[in-house]
Design an enzyme around this catalytic site. Structure first.
Site, PDB file in Angstrom:
ATOM      1  CE1 TYR A 143      -3.252   3.279   0.638  1.00 12.50           C
ATOM      2  CE2 TYR A 143      -3.664   2.016   2.785  1.00 12.50           C
ATOM      3  CZ  TYR A 143      -3.831   2.852   2.123  1.00 12.50           C
ATOM      4  OH  TYR A 143      -4.645   4.008   2.424  1.00 12.50           O
ATOM      5  CE  LYS A 173      -5.075   1.581  -0.254  1.00 13.46           C
ATOM      6  NZ  LYS A 173      -6.154   2.651  -1.255  1.00 13.46           N
ATOM      7  CG  ASP A 201     -11.622   7.277  -4.836  1.00 18.04           C
ATOM      8  OD1 ASP A 201     -10.838   7.239  -4.861  1.00 18.04           O
ATOM      9  OD2 ASP A 201     -12.092   7.491  -3.730  1.00 18.04           O
ATOM     10  CB  SER A 218     -13.182   7.126   0.482  1.00 19.59           C
ATOM     11  OG  SER A 218     -13.016   8.558  -0.670  1.00 19.59           O
TER      12      SER A 218
HETATM   13  C1  LIG Z   1      -5.929   9.602   1.625  1.00 21.33           C
HETATM   14  C2  LIG Z   1      -6.991   8.853   0.724  1.00 21.33           C
HETATM   15  O1  LIG Z   1      -7.678   8.723   1.607  1.00 21.33           O
HETATM   16  N1  LIG Z   1      -7.335   8.556  -0.284  1.00 21.33           N
HETATM   17  C3  LIG Z   1      -8.678   7.397  -0.790  1.00 21.33           C
HETATM   18  C4  LIG Z   1      -8.814   7.899  -1.756  1.00 21.33           C
HETATM   19  O2  LIG Z   1      -9.781   7.843  -1.795  1.00 21.33           O
HETATM   20  C5  LIG Z   1      -9.667   9.760  -1.492  1.00 21.33           C
HETATM   21  O3  LIG Z   1     -10.453  10.091  -0.895  1.00 21.33           O
HETATM   22  C6  LIG Z   1     -10.335  10.082  -2.699  1.00 21.33           C
HETATM   23  O4  LIG Z   1      -9.259   9.415  -3.614  1.00 21.33           O
HETATM   24  C7  LIG Z   1     -10.862  11.621  -2.714  1.00 21.33           C
HETATM   25  O5  LIG Z   1      -9.328  12.133  -2.756  1.00 21.33           O
HETATM   26  C8  LIG Z   1      -7.583   5.647  -1.131  1.00 21.33           C
HETATM   27  O6  LIG Z   1      -6.231   6.273  -1.212  1.00 21.33           O
HETATM   28  C9  LIG Z   1      -7.717   5.683   0.937  1.00 21.33           C
HETATM   29  C10 LIG Z   1      -7.594   4.215   1.109  1.00 21.33           C
HETATM   30  O7  LIG Z   1      -7.793   3.568   0.010  1.00 21.33           O
HETATM   31  C11 LIG Z   1      -7.551   3.847   2.352  1.00 21.33           C
HETATM   32  O8  LIG Z   1      -9.158   4.321   3.181  1.00 21.33           O
HETATM   33  O9  LIG Z   1      -7.377   2.693   2.393  1.00 21.33           O
END
Ligand SMILES: CC(=O)N[C@@H]([C@@H](O)[C@H](O)[C@H](O)CO)[C@@H](O)CC(=O)C(=O)O
EC number: 4.1.3.3
Length: 320
Positions: A143, A173, A201, A218
């Protein structure tokens, strides 16, 4: 070598850890949450105890219980349950890895330890290898989230020869915006059957072009359906539709990013969209403000991401 039933691909929801108003884990809504992901969002893979799941803010005992609950409730409903087992202590990480194998998870993922940091590739690989060895039957994912860990070792460098050191390595990831690094990970490992899971995302379409095989994030908790439409358009080479879907998703994420967006706000949005009370975050995070919730709600409505028809008529911004 561990070989998963099938390669992890498509959308993977980074699950929220539901909590009560008193900060305890609310296990009672996890079954409902699984059904919501599968039935309403078309998302059948989950990533548990990661960033969104506040994994590093939970005790080892809580992390074990959360992992158990998702595996149990997801049985015969979800395709794959990957447990994030990264921790500052190698021993904790190994315990969680062993536990994930015992409970029948489909894979484990690990971030770089971020207090006493590995300063070069060999030190990081050595840590990851020791964790992976504690669960030799489970596929292992690295990750990569340098903005949060502060460990800037390029993923491309890390992946070079990684299976010689970690035979269970199955994928990456990648939660970073460096598409040169991501593209090179894909390009230099074409002969391998690795999963390349993108984690930003709002930029997923660019990563699909670069060879991403799936995505962990998320927003797939509540915008999985919309993102799946983008994946389908991309698959049938309808790039114009795919771009429209990505722009629509960006309109929402761009809006909330400007307001200040993180795990607390993700929890508030999930409660709003799904109706599942996932509660507040755990300190040091603080609850999303009323103002954020009201603004996000109006934006979700204007984009037709909420089932409410209140603002539908004459709404030029609608993404439906
Ligand atoms: C820094 C962060 O929390 N990044 C999120 C993204 O899904 C992010 O919320 C999204 O791209 C909006 O910026 C994910 O990469 C985190 C993730 O996959 C996890 O919760 O492990």
């Amino acid at each position: 070598m561990a070989s998963p039933k099938k390669k992890l691909q498509g959308l993977v929801a980074a699950t929220i850890t539901p909590m009560t108003e008193h900060g305890e884990i609310n296990f009672s809504v996890i079954g409902q949450y699984v059904d919501y992901l599968v039935e309403e969002q078309g998302v059948k893979n989950i990533f548990v105890n990661g960033t969104t799941g506040e994994g590093l803010s939970l005790s080892v005992s809580e992390r074990r219980q959360v992992a158990e609950a998702w595996v149990a409730k997801g049985r015969n409903k979800l395709d794959q349950v990957v447990i994030h087992v990264g921790a500052l202590s190698l021993k904790d990480s190994q315990e969680l890895a062993r536990h994930a194998a015992e409970i029948g998870a489909d894979g484990i993922a690990v971030i770089a330890p971020f207090f006493l940091k590995p300063w070069n590739k060999d030190a990081l690989i050595n840590f990851l290898k020791e964790v992976a060895a504690a669960a030799p039957t489970l596929p292992f994912y690295y990750y990569h989230i340098p903005a949060l860990t502060g460990v800037k070792i390029r993923a491309e460098e890390l992946l070079d020869g990684i299976q010689d050191k970690i035979p269970t390595f199955q994928g990456l990831k990648f939660s970073d915006t460096d598409l040169l690094d991501f593209g090179q990970c894909v390009d230099q490992n074409r002969q391998q059957q690795f999963a390349f899971l993108f984690g930003v995302d709002e930029q997923l379409l660019s990563a699909l072009v670069m060879g991403a095989t799936g995505a962990v994030g998320s927003t797939y908790n509540y915008m999985g359906k919309k993102t799946n439409q983008m994946l389908e358009a991309f698959k049938r080479k309808d790039f114009s539709s795919a771009l429209n879907h990505q722009f629509c998703i960006q309109r929402f994420i761009n809006f909330v990013l400007k307001l200040g967006f993180g795990v607390s706000q993700t929890k508030a949005i999930m409660t709003l969209v799904s109706g599942i009370p996932v509660g507040p975050p755990r300190p040091p995070l603080q609850k999303a403000s009323r103002e954020f919730i009201d603004n996000a709600k109006a934006k979700l409505k204007s984009l037709d991401f909420l089932s409410s028809t209140d603002l539908k008529d004459g709404n030029l911004e609608s993404c439906s």
